[in-house]
Design an enzyme around this catalytic site. Structure first.
Site, PDB file in Angstrom:
ATOM      1  N   GLU A 132       0.835  -1.217   0.000  1.00 60.46           N
ATOM      2  CA  GLU A 132       0.000   0.000   0.000  1.00 60.46           C
ATOM      3  C   GLU A 132       0.866   1.264   0.000  1.00 60.46           C
ATOM      4  O   GLU A 132       0.531   2.274  -0.636  1.00 60.46           O
ATOM      5  CB  GLU A 132      -0.928  -0.035   1.227  1.00 60.46           C
ATOM      6  CG  GLU A 132      -1.631   1.257   1.606  1.00 60.46           C
ATOM      7  CD  GLU A 132      -2.811   1.585   0.721  1.00 60.46           C
ATOM      8  OE1 GLU A 132      -2.674   1.449  -0.509  1.00 60.46           O
ATOM      9  OE2 GLU A 132      -3.863   1.984   1.254  1.00 60.46           O
ATOM     10  N   THR A 185      -4.462   9.646  -3.554  1.00 60.22           N
ATOM     11  CA  THR A 185      -4.309   9.768  -2.099  1.00 60.22           C
ATOM     12  C   THR A 185      -3.076  10.597  -1.750  1.00 60.22           C
ATOM     13  O   THR A 185      -3.130  11.463  -0.859  1.00 60.22           O
ATOM     14  CB  THR A 185      -4.202   8.369  -1.461  1.00 60.22           C
ATOM     15  OG1 THR A 185      -5.419   7.671  -1.709  1.00 60.22           O
ATOM     16  CG2 THR A 185      -3.975   8.437   0.031  1.00 60.22           C
TER      17      THR A 185
HETATM   18  N1  HSE Z   1      -6.575   7.581   5.616  1.00 59.72           N
HETATM   19  C1  HSE Z   1      -6.139   7.714   4.264  1.00 59.72           C
HETATM   20  C2  HSE Z   1      -6.302   9.167   3.862  1.00 59.72           C
HETATM   21  C3  HSE Z   1      -6.970   6.830   3.393  1.00 59.72           C
HETATM   22  O1  HSE Z   1      -7.365   9.733   4.147  1.00 59.72           O
HETATM   23  O2  HSE Z   1      -5.389   9.741   3.259  1.00 59.72           O
HETATM   24  C4  HSE Z   1      -6.696   6.946   1.933  1.00 59.72           C
HETATM   25  O3  HSE Z   1      -7.645   6.206   1.185  1.00 59.72           O
END
Ligand code: HSE
Length: 310
Positions: A132, A185
């Site tokens: 990931e 992201t």
């Molecule tokens: N917690 C992460 C973010 C999840 O919000 O950047 C990304 O899918």
């Protein structure tokens, strides 16, 4: 009997769940990726095909979340085997529904079964996290963990990773709208505040506690009051055209809560019955379309079991 090949399905996931940035997530039932892993005698990992990604994902093992996670296992355990991996993507790239995490989880889950390694979920989680990291450029387990464990997951801590798996209330329904735009992201993390004022932090951790309590006591109203985000949503909402209207449409149609799924653009809403969940979906789609967004809408219960062999 020794297996020569295995096919697995892995669920999409909603991370953050409003208040729990990087520490809460849940798996959904209706959107799944599939991968097939075959033993070969070439002594290398090869990703031979990726379907459904419009050519966006790398076949290079080191750059692919699935390939990287699988390589971590083979390197760590000194396993000299050849693997051919075929990936079928259904979870949209840059959708906010845990697409990169699903590929990583699919890889480690499939290889564990195929090679009969008997690795625990916790061990698989750590390998999947390395995968990931390739996509999001940061370690966060809030998609990988729910995808692997099913249900809701709280990541109580990261050093070491401490996972608490919580069953979803039976009458909790989730509506998801996936506007057909992409958000990376890694980009959506860059716009987050580096510091949080104490007052906002107090609200946020109160809500995380409330969300956990609501899940444990099957209190959908409490879950609804707690899914509120002072940290990421105010910044990230700007990345989704019409976010405020879509959220308003969900809340006006009976949703107890609505927020961005992970780093977006998907948006989720909770309700306590299937009929309301469908009405919410239509209202959200309509609001998205008024704002010029094409979208896909899903209504799902929380996935209880994580990946499965198919
Ligand atoms: N917690 C992460 C973010 C999840 O919000 O950047 C990304 O899918």
């Amino acid at each position: 009997m020794k297996l020569k090949s295995i096919k697995v399905a892995v669920p999409a996931s909603v991370s953050n769940v409003g208040c729990g940035f990087d520490v809460m997530g849940f798996a959904v039932d209706i959107i799944c990726d599939e991968i097939t892993v075959k033993l070969t005698n070439k002594k290398e990992i090869k990703i031979s095909k990726i379907l459904g990604d419009n050519g966006k994902l790398p076949l290079d093992v080191e750059k692919n979340t699935c390939g990287k996670a699988v390589k971590e296992i083979l390197d760590d355990l000194n396993l000299d085997v050849g693997l051919d991996i075929k990936i079928k993507k259904v979870i949209g790239f840059g959708s906010g529904l845990g697409s990169s995490a699903a590929s990583a989880v699919a890889g480690v889950f499939a290889v564990n079964k195929l090679l009969n390694l008997k690795l625990s979920k916790k061990q698989l989680l750590n390998y999947a996290l390395k995968g990931e990291e390739v996509a999001s450029k940061a370690i966060h387990a809030d998609n990988v963990a729910p995808c692997l464990y099913g249900g809701f997951v709280l990541i109580r801590g990261y050093n070491p990773v401490d996972i608490i798996n919580i069953k979803a209330p039976k009458n909790l329904f989730c509506t998801i709208i996936h506007p057909q735009i992409e958000i990376k992201t890694s980009e959506a993390r860059k716009i987050l505040p580096k510091n949080i004022p104490l007052k906002k932090a107090v609200t946020q951790w109160g809500n995380v506690g409330g969300l956990i309590a609501g899940l444990l006591t099957n209190d959908i109203e409490l879950i609804g009051r707690s899914v509120h985000d002072e940290v990421a949503e105010p910044r990230r909402a700007k990345l989704i055209p019409g976010f405020d209207e879509i959220k308003k449409a969900a809340l006006n149609s009976g949703a107890v809560a609505c927020s961005i799924s992970g780093s977006g653009p998907a948006i989720f809403a909770f309700s306590n019955n299937l009929k309301t969940a469908s009405i919410i979906g239509s209202a959200m789609k309509n609001a998205a379309s008024i704002n010029g967004l094409r979208s896909k809408v899903y209504v799902s219960k929380v996935n209880a079991s994580g990946p499965k062999v198919i």
